[in-house]
Motif scaffolding. Structure first.
Motif, PDB file in Angstrom:
ATOM      1  N   ARG A 197       0.987  -1.301   0.136  1.00 46.35           N
ATOM      2  CA  ARG A 197      -0.019  -0.062   0.157  1.00 46.35           C
ATOM      3  C   ARG A 197       0.798   1.274   0.105  1.00 46.35           C
ATOM      4  N   GLY A 198       0.205   2.363   0.118  1.00 51.52           N
ATOM      5  CA  GLY A 198       0.946   3.608  -0.093  1.00 51.52           C
ATOM      6  C   GLY A 198       1.882   3.766   1.228  1.00 51.52           C
ATOM      7  N   ILE A 199       3.009   4.181   0.962  1.00 53.73           N
ATOM      8  CA  ILE A 199       3.954   4.667   2.121  1.00 53.73           C
ATOM      9  C   ILE A 199       3.556   6.167   2.514  1.00 53.73           C
ATOM     10  N   THR A 200       2.967   6.309   3.577  1.00 55.87           N
ATOM     11  CA  THR A 200       2.329   7.554   3.849  1.00 55.87           C
ATOM     12  C   THR A 200       2.826   8.212   5.089  1.00 55.87           C
ATOM     13  N   VAL A 201       2.650   9.620   4.978  1.00 56.16           N
ATOM     14  CA  VAL A 201       2.906  10.261   6.250  1.00 56.16           C
ATOM     15  C   VAL A 201       1.616  11.043   6.771  1.00 56.16           C
ATOM     16  N   PRO A 202       1.305  11.040   8.227  1.00 58.37           N
ATOM     17  CA  PRO A 202       2.455  10.674   9.179  1.00 58.37           C
ATOM     18  C   PRO A 202       2.396   9.316   9.434  1.00 58.37           C
TER      19      PRO A 202
END
Length: 335
Positions: free
Chosen positions: A108-113
């Motif tokens: 899946r997406g490597i997201t922040v935070p």
């Protein structure tokens, strides 16, 4: 990397890592001072929420923060703002490394935070909506003296309801405008966005804050979209019925929050603009970052004090930012 939806209507992938850091450690991650690191980017509105809440609650001494640069590629956010391009605590070049350390096949997406367990180098959670609520409720033992109650129990039902419609039509609505792959999908998102902004204007014409007479989680969530509106969403995402500066109530409300310690002092307009205009090349192929808008208006008097209310309730404002976490002077009108 393409961001515009090929299906017409943009649908956000909301499959986040649901592990929680709680006082009782039910998921295996108990609240502990110094154990975790919040990874954020000042460019991202979802990460901006966590940065603001952490500061308002005074959690800096117990929850360290790593700041990724404003741009990323298909792989993940990078720590190019740090010497040597590595986070000084986690020792990694890409946030992707913390995700793969826990989930080698993460797709899946490597997201922040994201919050990372410093001991293991593994990501704990990227569930941004639950994350800030947990900072308010599960980390109470570490809140600073005078910290505001951003999620008061008596007002939670109303806060949740406001958050639900604001997310659907505003926070995510601007993305549904910007990433729409067809005229009909774009215009529907556009109509919902401005209808909700009109609803918010009516609501805030009579009250200083969205719920009750103090700042809450609801104000934090709306602010991070409003503060990006003229700099990015109005032009880049075609949300152009009006600028924020042309909506008197919302403009005054946004300035009120911006001038409240804990809000505007976390905002980096240069990083915000660089992220959207440089990363979304299918929308802005040249990667040219606009020189405007003029930011000086953010410091103009807002007059919202006349509506009453106290930003921090019975508490007080947070102390000054550390030198390491101060936004560069040339990136903000507050200097």
């Amino acid at each position: 990397m393409s961001y515009v939806s090929t299906a017409g209507e943009f649908t956000r992938d909301q499959r986040y890592i649901a592990s929680r850091i709680t006082a009782d450690g039910e998921d295996g991650y108990p609240v502990e001072a110094g154990r975790y690191r919040l990874v954020a980017s000042r460019a991202c509105p979802w990460a901006g929420r966590a940065v603001i809440v952490r500061r308002l609650l005074g959690l800096e001494p117990v929850l360290s923060m790593g700041v990724a640069g404003p741009t990323h590629d298909a792989r993940s956010w990078t720590f190019d703002l740090d010497p040597g391009g590595r986070d000084p605590v986690l020792g990694i070049e890409r946030l992707q490394e913390a995700y793969f350390a826990r989930f080698p096949d993460y797709d899946r997406g490597i997201t922040v935070p994201a919050i990372v367990d410093v001991r293991t180098g593994q990501v704990v959670t990227n569930d941004y909506a639950q994350m800030t609520l947990d900072l308010s409720t599960e980390w109470r033992a570490y809140h600073r003296p005078g910290a505001p109650d951003l999620y008061p129990e008596a007002a939670r039902a109303e806060i949740d309801q406001v958050n639900k419609v604001v997310f659907a039509d505003v926070n995510n609505g601007v993305y549904q405008c910007g990433f729409a792959g067809g005229q009909e999908a774009y215009e529907e998102a556009y109509r919902r966005l401005f209808a909700r902004l009109d609803w918010l204007s009516d609501r805030l014409a009579r009250r200083r804050y969205l719920v009750g007479d103090t700042i809450t989680e609801a104000d934090v969530r709306l602010f991070t979209t409003l503060v990006r509106f003229d700099a990015v969403y109005h032009g880049h995402f075609k949300c152009n019925r009006q600028k924020l500066t042309e909506m008197p109530v919302l403009w005054a409300y946004a300035r009120d929050l911006f001038q409240t310690p804990g809000f505007g002092d976390t905002v980096d307009f240069v990083d915000i603009k660089r992220h959207y205009y440089e990363v979304h090349r299918d929308i802005n192929p040249t990667g040219i970052v606009p020189a405007g808008p003029d930011l000086s208006g953010w410091l103009a008097p807002h007059g919202r004090e006349e509506l009453g209310g106290r930003p921090y309730g019975a508490g007080c404002e947070p102390g000054p930012l550390s030198e390491a976490e101060t936004v560069p002077a040339e990136h903000t009108p507050l200097a």
